[in-house]
Enzyme design. Structure first.
Site, PDB file in Angstrom:
ATOM      1  N   SER A  46      -8.343  -5.554  52.409  1.00 37.71           N
ATOM      2  CA  SER A  46      -8.004  -5.202  53.796  1.00 37.71           C
ATOM      3  C   SER A  46      -6.936  -4.114  53.827  1.00 37.71           C
ATOM      4  O   SER A  46      -7.214  -2.997  53.464  1.00 37.71           O
ATOM      5  CB  SER A  46      -7.624  -6.393  54.660  1.00 37.71           C
ATOM      6  OG  SER A  46      -7.710  -6.013  56.024  1.00 37.71           O
TER       7      SER A  46
ATOM      8  N   HIS B 244       5.805   0.606  59.375  1.00 37.52           N
ATOM      9  CA  HIS B 244       6.182   1.614  60.367  1.00 37.52           C
ATOM     10  C   HIS B 244       7.689   1.493  60.527  1.00 37.52           C
ATOM     11  O   HIS B 244       8.188   0.396  60.776  1.00 37.52           O
ATOM     12  CB  HIS B 244       5.463   1.375  61.695  1.00 37.52           C
ATOM     13  CG  HIS B 244       5.669   2.489  62.662  1.00 37.52           C
ATOM     14  ND1 HIS B 244       4.982   3.684  62.587  1.00 37.52           N
ATOM     15  CD2 HIS B 244       6.505   2.601  63.711  1.00 37.52           C
ATOM     16  CE1 HIS B 244       5.377   4.477  63.566  1.00 37.52           C
ATOM     17  NE2 HIS B 244       6.304   3.840  64.252  1.00 37.52           N
TER      18      HIS B 244
ATOM     19  N   CYS C 261      -8.321 -10.523  52.966  1.00 37.33           N
ATOM     20  CA  CYS C 261      -9.481 -11.399  53.134  1.00 37.33           C
ATOM     21  C   CYS C 261      -9.629 -12.272  51.894  1.00 37.33           C
ATOM     22  O   CYS C 261      -9.288 -11.860  50.794  1.00 37.33           O
ATOM     23  CB  CYS C 261     -10.748 -10.570  53.298  1.00 37.33           C
ATOM     24  SG  CYS C 261     -10.686  -9.452  54.703  1.00 37.33           S
TER      25      CYS C 261
END
Length: 124
Positions: free
Chosen positions: A65, A70, A85
């Protein structure tokens, strides 16, 4: 082949990190790639973006995934997100490695268990 829909998703807010560390895209990319490998994930690609006058986004695409950060260097804050996953790769290990590298003064997060009948949430 039948694939499991089970996944683990960690969201983490971290505070108290030096400006220089949060504004260095290349360093953050190195940390994210290392953290992905530490938890056993397969890195497919990475992408960085440096904002002006400050701030960074780093995204690492995983076979399992993704992993991203940020940053808001002027506030000493970053938002970390890691979703994997299946049951073989543990995103908590990736995020723990990032915490060790970034050395925040405080952090708060959630672990979401996804892909079942309902989302289960644990504070972390």
């Amino acid at each position: 082949m039948d694939y499991s829909t089970f996944g683990r998703h960690v969201t983490m807010d971290v505070w108290g990190i030096p400006f220089q560390k949060l504004n260095d895209c290349k360093l953050l990319e190195q940390y994210l790639v290392q953290s992905a490998r530490k938890c056993g994930a397969t890195v497919l690609a990475s992408r960085i973006h440096q904002f002006e006058p400050q701030g960074a986004t780093v995204f690492v695409l995983l076979s399992e995934s993704h992993l991203s950060i940020h940053t808001y260097p002027e506030k000493g804050y970053a938002a970390i997100d890691c979703y994997t996953c299946g049951r073989t790769v543990d995103p908590t290990k990736a995020v723990q490695y990032l915490i060790e590298k970034l050395k925040p003064t405080r952090y708060s997060g959630k672990l979401l268990l996804r892909g079942m009948d309902k989302i289960e949430v644990e504070n972390w």
